[in-house]
Design an enzyme around this catalytic site. Structure first.
Site, PDB file in Angstrom:
ATOM      1  N   LYS A  22      17.452 -45.784 -33.117  1.00  0.00           N
ATOM      2  CA  LYS A  22      17.859 -44.442 -33.633  1.00  0.00           C
ATOM      3  C   LYS A  22      17.608 -43.311 -33.059  1.00  0.00           C
ATOM      4  CE  LYS A  22      15.601 -41.586 -35.950  1.00  0.00           C
ATOM      5  NZ  LYS A  22      15.452 -39.944 -35.878  1.00  0.00           N
ATOM      6  N   ASN A  23      16.416 -42.784 -31.865  1.00  0.00           N
ATOM      7  CA  ASN A  23      16.351 -41.690 -31.012  1.00  0.00           C
ATOM      8  C   ASN A  23      16.374 -42.436 -30.113  1.00  0.00           C
ATOM      9  OD1 ASN A  23      15.356 -40.452 -33.092  1.00  0.00           O
ATOM     10  ND2 ASN A  23      12.720 -40.235 -32.671  1.00  0.00           N
ATOM     11  N   ARG A  94      19.133 -32.566 -36.867  1.00  0.00           N
ATOM     12  CA  ARG A  94      18.369 -31.871 -35.739  1.00  0.00           C
ATOM     13  C   ARG A  94      19.562 -32.346 -34.016  1.00  0.00           C
ATOM     14  NH1 ARG A  94      15.451 -28.143 -35.405  1.00  0.00           N
ATOM     15  NH2 ARG A  94      15.205 -28.483 -33.321  1.00  0.00           N
ATOM     16  N   CYS A 118      12.408 -27.702 -39.427  1.00  0.00           N
ATOM     17  CA  CYS A 118      12.697 -28.776 -40.720  1.00  0.00           C
ATOM     18  C   CYS A 118      11.119 -28.493 -40.565  1.00  0.00           C
ATOM     19  CB  CYS A 118      12.717 -30.076 -39.530  1.00  0.00           C
ATOM     20  SG  CYS A 118      11.573 -30.847 -38.972  1.00  0.00           S
ATOM     21  N   ARG A 123      10.862 -25.901 -34.180  1.00  0.00           N
ATOM     22  CA  ARG A 123      11.407 -26.918 -33.421  1.00  0.00           C
ATOM     23  C   ARG A 123      12.494 -26.164 -32.576  1.00  0.00           C
ATOM     24  NH1 ARG A 123      12.851 -32.142 -35.794  1.00  0.00           N
ATOM     25  NH2 ARG A 123      11.957 -33.501 -33.560  1.00  0.00           N
ATOM     26  N   ASP A 309       5.705 -39.636 -33.181  1.00  0.00           N
ATOM     27  CA  ASP A 309       6.240 -40.836 -34.510  1.00  0.00           C
ATOM     28  C   ASP A 309       5.378 -41.678 -35.292  1.00  0.00           C
ATOM     29  OD1 ASP A 309       9.630 -39.753 -32.762  1.00  0.00           O
ATOM     30  OD2 ASP A 309       8.250 -38.904 -34.080  1.00  0.00           O
ATOM     31  N   ILE A 331       2.347 -32.407 -31.009  1.00  0.00           N
ATOM     32  CA  ILE A 331       3.548 -32.063 -30.843  1.00  0.00           C
ATOM     33  C   ILE A 331       4.099 -31.328 -31.884  1.00  0.00           C
ATOM     34  CG2 ILE A 331       5.770 -33.364 -30.066  1.00  0.00           C
ATOM     35  CD1 ILE A 331       3.713 -34.446 -27.872  1.00  0.00           C
ATOM     36  N   ARG A 401      17.320 -42.404 -43.059  1.00  0.00           N
ATOM     37  CA  ARG A 401      17.569 -42.060 -42.150  1.00  0.00           C
ATOM     38  C   ARG A 401      17.037 -42.621 -40.464  1.00  0.00           C
ATOM     39  NH1 ARG A 401      16.443 -35.836 -41.157  1.00  0.00           N
ATOM     40  NH2 ARG A 401      18.061 -36.305 -39.624  1.00  0.00           N
TER      41      ARG A 401
END
Ligand code: EPZ
Length: 423
Positions: A22-23, A94, A118, A123, A309, A331, A401
């Site tokens: 995804k990223n 985002r 979020c 962020r 993550d 983070i 998502r």
């Protein structure tokens, strides 16, 4: 709203295919704005975030054809395009802010809605905008939108020192620099595999980039970029998530497409926790050594450190470990919202600011729980695999998502899991 019901206690056996990241896809897709010629992505993930990025790029004038059930995306933006990214789309995701750099580089101006905060943190985008300003852009915030203009209509190369190795800022600046006049150097750049994947794709479009994967990235601007076809890299976060599944309920799972280099710091922690990870021809095979994992301490860091993550999924596993573990989230300032939900299932977790102390328990009990963000939602499903009785995870739109068909992938290796359509 859909929910997912998990009945715990079944061992897992078999293979799970790991999709494209995804990223990576979310930063590769905006790269189409950097060229007049088609960019084709293969191994693309089928996720609601990808649908949102498609909607955003189409609103800017991109033509996007999805093929092979969404695994192949052919994108092209030729001629006049719209340079305003609307709040109605940006507020959904985002990563929409990754069109700022490419739009500025292509058109010399852009208006992009600021995403806002979020669930996991404020962020801000200051590292993105400071970098673009060093490249000669003037950026003003008006009515919640960033209004950006490149001096003389074209960005220029610059030496940019990041105060923090931001993934998104590295991606935005790297894309912007491909068409800038002169050379850009990003110091303290992020080193994530998704950034290497983006740089590889941009090079195949004709960009001149060196140092991706290290803390110093150098980009020599060129006049134009061409067409390319690029396979999206494996999703290391989906990979890590499914590698953990057999640790919760026993058994052995092979993650197809898994690569050790994408998850090395994670595998180090699994080994310390008593989990075997072996490389196979097709991927990575995982099984726990004893009946329960062992406690380990974890601190999240930029790559190649332990990924934030995977923090929620790791916390869920450590709820069942022998001993006490300390997790530090470095983070994001608010990324422990899964903890109170795990406590509802009988976990023993004490959160103090960015530190969570997890005292392992012998077992969890099923309960109705609430997903609060993408990774929190999947950590509750994993906990449900081990829990006695039924766990009902609500608000699974968060999950969709970033995870393709969780219930099918886990069901195929023996989990008792189903999706319940909401009204
Ligand atoms: C990317 O977000 C990922 N998202 C995130 O994954 C991931 O958690 C994060 O990198 C860290 O690995 C995508 O790639 C789409 P950052 P990004 O810029 O780019 C602060 C998931 O679950 N910061 O590296 O937004 C920021 O507030 C998601 O898939 C500034 O202060 O992450 C945060 O605390 C969640 N100013 C930290 O840096 C800035 O200008 C890391 O942010 C930019 C960032």
């Amino acid at each position: 709203m859909d929910s997912i019901v998990v009945k715990g206690g079944s061992e897992l056996r078999g293979q799970i295919h790991i999709a494209g990241a995804k990223n990576a896809a979310l930063t590769l897709m905006p790269a189409t704005l950097l060229s007049e010629e088609p960019l084709t992505l293969t191994n693309a993930p089928r996720l609601s975030d990808i649908a949102t990025m498609t909607q955003l790029l189409q609103s800017l004038g991109a033509e996007i054809t999805s093929m092979q059930d969404g695994k192949v995306q052919v994108m092209s933006t030729h001629g006049e395009i719209n340079t305003t990214a609307d709040y109605e789309i940006v507020r959904k995701m985002r990563a929409s802010n990754l069109v700022l750099g490419p739009l500025l580089a292509r058109e010399g101006h852009a208006i992009v809605s600021l995403p806002g905060g979020c669930a996991i943190g404020a962020r801000p985008m200051d590292i993105h905008t400071d970098g673009l300003e060093k490249m000669g852009a003037s950026i003003e915030l008006k009515d919640g939108y960033l209004h950006a203009k490149a001096a003389g209509g074209k960005l220029k190369g610059a030496v940019i020192d990041f105060p923090f190795a931001s993934v998104g800022a590295t991606e935005n600046i790297m894309m912007a620099a491909t068409l800038a006049k002169g050379t850009t150097v990003i110091n303290n750049a992020a080193r994530e595999p998704e950034i290497v994947d983006l740089a590889t794709c941009l090079r195949s479009m004709g960009a001149q980039i060196e140092g991706d994967g290290t803390s110093t990235i150098t980009v020599q601007g060129v006049d134009r970029l061409g067409a390319a076809t690029h396979p999206v890299v494996t999703d290391r976060i989906e990979l890590g998530t499914y590698m953990l599944a057999p640790v919760f309920c026993g058994g052995e799972v092979e993650c197809l497409g898994g690569r050790m280099d994408l998850v090395s710091s994670f595998v180090e922690k699994l080994d310390a926790a008593g989990v075997d990870v072996t490389e196979t021809k097709a991927g990575l095979k995982v099984k726990r050594r004893g009946d329960r994992p062992k406690a380990v301490d974890v601190t999240t860091e930029p790559f190649p450190g332990f990924p934030t993550d995977l923090q929620a999924q790791m916390m869920a596993m450590l709820c069942l470990a022998e001993g006490t573990s300390v997790l530090e989230e470095k983070i994001f300032e608010n990324r422990f919202m899964h903890a109170p939900e795990l406590v509802r299932m009988g976990a023993d977790i004490d959160v103090q600011g960015g530190t969570a102390t997890v005292t392992g328990v012998a077992g969890l009990k099923g309960a109705p729980v609430m997903a609060t963000d993408l990774r929190a939602s999947v950590s509750l499903i994993l906990a449900g695999l081990a829990a006695e009785g039924e766990t009902v995870v609500n608000r699974v739109y968060h999950l969709d998502r970033g995870y393709e068909h969780v219930e099918e992938k886990l069901g195929a290796v023996g989990a008792k899991i189903e999706r319940v359509q909401g009204s």
